[in-house]
Motif scaffolding. Sequence first.
Motif, PDB file in Angstrom:
ATOM      1  N   ASP A 296       0.838  -1.186   0.000  1.00 42.87           N
ATOM      2  CA  ASP A 296       0.000   0.000   0.000  1.00 42.87           C
ATOM      3  C   ASP A 296       0.878   1.243   0.000  1.00 42.87           C
ATOM      4  OD1 ASP A 296      -2.252  -1.548   0.078  1.00 42.87           O
ATOM      5  OD2 ASP A 296      -2.424  -1.515   2.263  1.00 42.87           O
ATOM      6  N   GLN A 297       0.433   2.265  -0.722  1.00 43.17           N
ATOM      7  CA  GLN A 297       1.173   3.519  -0.741  1.00 43.17           C
ATOM      8  C   GLN A 297       1.108   4.164   0.630  1.00 43.17           C
ATOM      9  OE1 GLN A 297      -0.237   6.376  -3.561  1.00 43.17           O
ATOM     10  NE2 GLN A 297       1.436   7.803  -3.192  1.00 43.17           N
ATOM     11  N   GLN A 298       2.270   4.629   1.108  1.00 43.46           N
ATOM     12  CA  GLN A 298       2.305   5.249   2.417  1.00 43.46           C
ATOM     13  C   GLN A 298       1.979   6.736   2.301  1.00 43.46           C
ATOM     14  OE1 GLN A 298       6.320   3.402   3.331  1.00 43.46           O
ATOM     15  NE2 GLN A 298       5.391   3.393   5.336  1.00 43.46           N
ATOM     16  N   VAL A 299       1.377   7.254   3.340  1.00 45.86           N
ATOM     17  CA  VAL A 299       1.032   8.667   3.365  1.00 45.86           C
ATOM     18  C   VAL A 299       1.106   9.146   4.807  1.00 45.86           C
ATOM     19  CG1 VAL A 299      -1.449   8.230   3.617  1.00 45.86           C
ATOM     20  CG2 VAL A 299      -0.668  10.396   2.628  1.00 45.86           C
ATOM     21  N   ASN A 300       1.521  10.365   4.987  1.00 43.42           N
ATOM     22  CA  ASN A 300       1.602  10.943   6.325  1.00 43.42           C
ATOM     23  C   ASN A 300       0.385  11.842   6.539  1.00 43.42           C
ATOM     24  OD1 ASN A 300       2.231  12.358   8.678  1.00 43.42           O
ATOM     25  ND2 ASN A 300       4.420  12.324   8.252  1.00 43.42           N
TER      26      ASN A 300
ATOM     27  N   GLN B 268      -4.855  31.658   8.995  1.00 42.61           N
ATOM     28  CA  GLN B 268      -6.070  31.630   8.184  1.00 42.61           C
ATOM     29  C   GLN B 268      -6.197  30.210   7.637  1.00 42.61           C
ATOM     30  OE1 GLN B 268      -6.595  34.688   5.201  1.00 42.61           O
ATOM     31  NE2 GLN B 268      -8.287  33.585   4.237  1.00 42.61           N
ATOM     32  N   CYS B 269      -7.333  29.564   7.945  1.00 43.06           N
ATOM     33  CA  CYS B 269      -7.530  28.151   7.627  1.00 43.06           C
ATOM     34  C   CYS B 269      -8.481  27.923   6.462  1.00 43.06           C
ATOM     35  CB  CYS B 269      -8.089  27.417   8.851  1.00 43.06           C
ATOM     36  SG  CYS B 269      -7.111  27.625  10.339  1.00 43.06           S
TER      37      CYS B 269
ATOM     38  N   ILE C  17      -4.467  28.498   0.302  1.00 42.89           N
ATOM     39  CA  ILE C  17      -4.906  27.886   1.556  1.00 42.89           C
ATOM     40  C   ILE C  17      -5.778  26.683   1.225  1.00 42.89           C
ATOM     41  CG2 ILE C  17      -6.285  28.269   3.640  1.00 42.89           C
ATOM     42  CD1 ILE C  17      -5.550  31.328   3.231  1.00 42.89           C
ATOM     43  N   ARG C  18      -5.566  25.592   1.935  1.00 36.38           N
ATOM     44  CA  ARG C  18      -6.384  24.406   1.685  1.00 36.38           C
ATOM     45  C   ARG C  18      -6.394  23.513   2.921  1.00 36.38           C
ATOM     46  NH1 ARG C  18      -3.206  20.993  -2.838  1.00 36.38           N
ATOM     47  NH2 ARG C  18      -3.225  23.012  -3.861  1.00 36.38           N
ATOM     48  N   GLY C  19      -7.356  22.604   2.954  1.00 40.09           N
ATOM     49  CA  GLY C  19      -7.448  21.634   4.040  1.00 40.09           C
ATOM     50  C   GLY C  19      -8.466  20.576   3.712  1.00 40.09           C
ATOM     51  N   PRO C  20      -8.398  19.423   4.343  1.00 36.59           N
ATOM     52  CA  PRO C  20      -9.390  18.371   4.113  1.00 36.59           C
ATOM     53  C   PRO C  20     -10.795  18.877   4.418  1.00 36.59           C
ATOM     54  CG  PRO C  20      -7.539  17.540   5.399  1.00 36.59           C
ATOM     55  CD  PRO C  20      -7.381  19.023   5.334  1.00 36.59           C
ATOM     56  N   LEU C  21     -11.766  18.395   3.669  1.00 31.15           N
ATOM     57  CA  LEU C  21     -13.153  18.814   3.833  1.00 31.15           C
ATOM     58  C   LEU C  21     -13.614  18.568   5.261  1.00 31.15           C
ATOM     59  CD1 LEU C  21     -15.629  19.889   2.278  1.00 31.15           C
ATOM     60  CD2 LEU C  21     -16.294  17.500   1.890  1.00 31.15           C
TER      61      LEU C  21
ATOM     62  N   PHE D  23       0.801  19.148  -0.390  1.00 35.97           N
ATOM     63  CA  PHE D  23       0.242  19.207   0.954  1.00 35.97           C
ATOM     64  C   PHE D  23      -1.281  19.227   0.899  1.00 35.97           C
ATOM     65  CE2 PHE D  23       4.433  20.951   1.079  1.00 35.97           C
ATOM     66  CZ  PHE D  23       4.965  20.534   2.298  1.00 35.97           C
ATOM     67  N   SER D  24      -1.919  18.454   1.785  1.00 31.81           N
ATOM     68  CA  SER D  24      -3.378  18.487   1.872  1.00 31.81           C
ATOM     69  C   SER D  24      -3.843  19.581   2.814  1.00 31.81           C
ATOM     70  CB  SER D  24      -3.929  17.132   2.327  1.00 31.81           C
ATOM     71  OG  SER D  24      -3.399  16.795   3.592  1.00 31.81           O
TER      72      SER D  24
END
Length: 244
Positions: free
Chosen positions: A3-7, A201-202, A213-217, A163-164
């Motif tokens: 499986d592909q690793q992700v942090n 600022q998020c 600027i970005r972030g998971p939903l 970056f997520s």
Amino acid sequence: MSDQQVNDNLIMIGGKSATGKSAALMGLKNPEGVMYLNCEAGKKLPFKAKFKQFIITDPLQVFEAFDHAETVPEIHTIVIDTQTYLMEMYESLYVNGSANTMAAWGNYAQYFKTLMQQYVAKSTKNVIFLAHTADTMNEGEMVMETKIPVKGSLKNNGIESYFSIVLAAKKVSMKQLKDCKSPLLNITPEEEAIGYKHVFQCKLTKETKDERIRGPLGLFGATETYIDNDVQLVLDRLHSYYAE
């Protein structure tokens, strides 16, 4: 095939000078377990820190640092301060004066891809990048974009694409913050007196739609456009988000 690793605990904090990027590290829990990689010629942090501090004089030392961190369970967080100066260091050491400039710029891009895809992705630690931002004219759309500057082929997609979660460190006036009711935004009497606050600022606003600027939903709620510039708050939220 494995499986592909992700942090899941990877954060990019971008901002202009004197917007509180480094100060945001002050609230990190168990500071003795923070590996702080200083890529800015040993410039001192703006507070007394108990971090494990290392001055990076060659970008390849960052690979060694990630490998070492995996052998030390007590290390829980790696900080790169800053990604901007790290890449400038690579350019100075390995691109400028190279006999084959085209190959050297290719290696420049590959260095960052290897860092992100091999070392950061496989790391079991929290990883925090700090970076400087700049305003750049997008001549195709005729708008000013605020982004992390980078050279070579990396410029096409931008550093932020790796970056997520990308937060913007800013100095914001009390007038802008007066309607913000987030429990993660705490205004002190001193900040009231000076008329501004250092924040993260998020979430994007109509005034900042050309920033990256970005972030998971759902990571930050509707009232959390601005929060205290405390990266521990972000790590706590990330850990909670991905534990669900």
